[in-house]
Design a protein around this motif. Structure first.
Motif, PDB file in Angstrom:
ATOM      1  N   SER A  19       0.859  -1.188   0.000  1.00 11.69           N
ATOM      2  CA  SER A  19       0.000   0.000   0.000  1.00 11.69           C
ATOM      3  C   SER A  19       0.893   1.235   0.000  1.00 11.69           C
ATOM      4  O   SER A  19       1.148   1.834   1.051  1.00 11.69           O
ATOM      5  N   PRO A  20       1.376   1.628  -1.171  1.00 12.12           N
ATOM      6  CA  PRO A  20       2.285   2.768  -1.222  1.00 12.12           C
ATOM      7  C   PRO A  20       1.572   4.073  -0.859  1.00 12.12           C
ATOM      8  O   PRO A  20       0.347   4.182  -0.983  1.00 12.12           O
ATOM      9  N   GLU A  21       2.364   5.027  -0.418  1.00 10.26           N
ATOM     10  CA  GLU A  21       1.851   6.370  -0.166  1.00 10.26           C
ATOM     11  C   GLU A  21       2.192   7.213  -1.387  1.00 10.26           C
ATOM     12  O   GLU A  21       3.295   7.111  -1.928  1.00 10.26           O
ATOM     13  N   VAL A  22       1.233   8.041  -1.828  1.00 10.51           N
ATOM     14  CA  VAL A  22       1.429   8.849  -3.029  1.00 10.51           C
ATOM     15  C   VAL A  22       1.112  10.307  -2.695  1.00 10.51           C
ATOM     16  O   VAL A  22       0.076  10.600  -2.113  1.00 10.51           O
ATOM     17  N   THR A  23       2.030  11.200  -3.057  1.00  7.68           N
ATOM     18  CA  THR A  23       1.815  12.626  -2.835  1.00  7.68           C
ATOM     19  C   THR A  23       0.919  13.200  -3.929  1.00  7.68           C
ATOM     20  O   THR A  23       0.679  12.549  -4.945  1.00  7.68           O
ATOM     21  N   ALA A  24       0.489  14.431  -3.723  1.00  9.43           N
ATOM     22  CA  ALA A  24      -0.323  15.111  -4.738  1.00  9.43           C
ATOM     23  C   ALA A  24       0.434  15.223  -6.060  1.00  9.43           C
ATOM     24  O   ALA A  24      -0.163  15.197  -7.132  1.00  9.43           O
ATOM     25  N   GLY A  25       1.786  15.303  -5.996  1.00 11.37           N
ATOM     26  CA  GLY A  25       2.616  15.393  -7.196  1.00 11.37           C
ATOM     27  C   GLY A  25       2.915  14.048  -7.828  1.00 11.37           C
ATOM     28  O   GLY A  25       3.622  13.969  -8.828  1.00 11.37           O
ATOM     29  N   GLY A  26       2.420  12.960  -7.222  1.00 10.35           N
ATOM     30  CA  GLY A  26       2.613  11.633  -7.782  1.00 10.35           C
ATOM     31  C   GLY A  26       3.811  10.866  -7.265  1.00 10.35           C
ATOM     32  O   GLY A  26       4.037   9.728  -7.662  1.00 10.35           O
ATOM     33  N   GLY A  27       4.610  11.466  -6.356  1.00 12.11           N
ATOM     34  CA  GLY A  27       5.749  10.752  -5.780  1.00 12.11           C
ATOM     35  C   GLY A  27       5.270   9.587  -4.928  1.00 12.11           C
ATOM     36  O   GLY A  27       4.426   9.753  -4.043  1.00 12.11           O
ATOM     37  N   LEU A  28       5.773   8.401  -5.199  1.00  7.90           N
ATOM     38  CA  LEU A  28       5.313   7.183  -4.537  1.00  7.90           C
ATOM     39  C   LEU A  28       6.394   6.657  -3.603  1.00  7.90           C
ATOM     40  O   LEU A  28       7.558   6.525  -4.008  1.00  7.90           O
ATOM     41  N   THR A  29       6.015   6.373  -2.347  1.00 10.01           N
ATOM     42  CA  THR A  29       6.961   5.824  -1.375  1.00 10.01           C
ATOM     43  C   THR A  29       6.372   4.569  -0.732  1.00 10.01           C
ATOM     44  O   THR A  29       5.163   4.339  -0.776  1.00 10.01           O
TER      45      THR A  29
END
Length: 176
Positions: A113-123
């Motif tokens: 379950s990755p975390e995704v920022t508003a800019g699309g960066g996935l961690t």
């Protein structure tokens, strides 16, 4: 100290020619951190695992670098993302590193379950530390492309110790 003009002609010990095989073996003696570089592209998670991330390339502007094989089929799409997340994987994420690096793209994110920022960066949650970046510049480097990534932000959780790749194996970095 002895200075040698040409190490292949004079050496206290035999020198092996630099072939891809001998270079892989020699490079394996140097531990390197394991990172996941990802973004959400066209509403789907995408990323690659790298042991070639170099931190501290520059503080002004803040830059890291990563060397990506020219044969990568992921990088050409990933490089176009407006933001890239970097997860510095932890010592308890060896299995996940193998899964995320799998050739089977359909299973890379199974159970993740990755975390995704508003800019699309996935961690990847549970990693040692995180960086959010964007492509700054690329440099052709033989069979790789060196991507300089500008750091937009960081987060350092009280996570696990770093996962490293050393002697062709994943290992946890222990601080004593």
């Amino acid at each position: 100290m002895t200075l040698l003009a040409d190490p292949t002609t004079q050496s206290p010990a035999p020198v092996t020619p630099a072939t891809p095989e001998t270079l892989r073996e020699t490079f394996s003696h140097f531990p390197q951190g394991v990172a996941f570089i990802g973004a959400e592209v066209d509403a789907a998670p995408l990323g690659l695992v790298a042991s070639t991330l170099t931190v501290g390339v520059s503080l002004d502007p803040p830059l890291v670098s990563v060397a990506v094989q020219n044969s990568s089929t992921t990088w050409p799409t990933l490089r176009r993302a407006p933001e890239l997340g970097i997860s510095l994987l932890g010592s308890d994420q060896e299995h996940l590193a193998r899964q995320l690096a799998s050739k089977d793209r359909g299973r890379r994110f199974t159970g993740v379950s990755p975390e995704v920022t508003a800019g699309g960066g996935l961690t990847i949650p549970g990693s040692s530390a995180f960086l959010w970046t964007r492509l700054y510049e690329e440099v052709a480097a033989g069979d790789h492309t060196v991507a300089l990534l500008e750091i937009l932000g960081t987060r350092n959780d009280d996570g696990p110790e770093a996962l490293v790749f050393h002697r062709s194996e994943f290992k946890g970095l222990r601080v004593s």
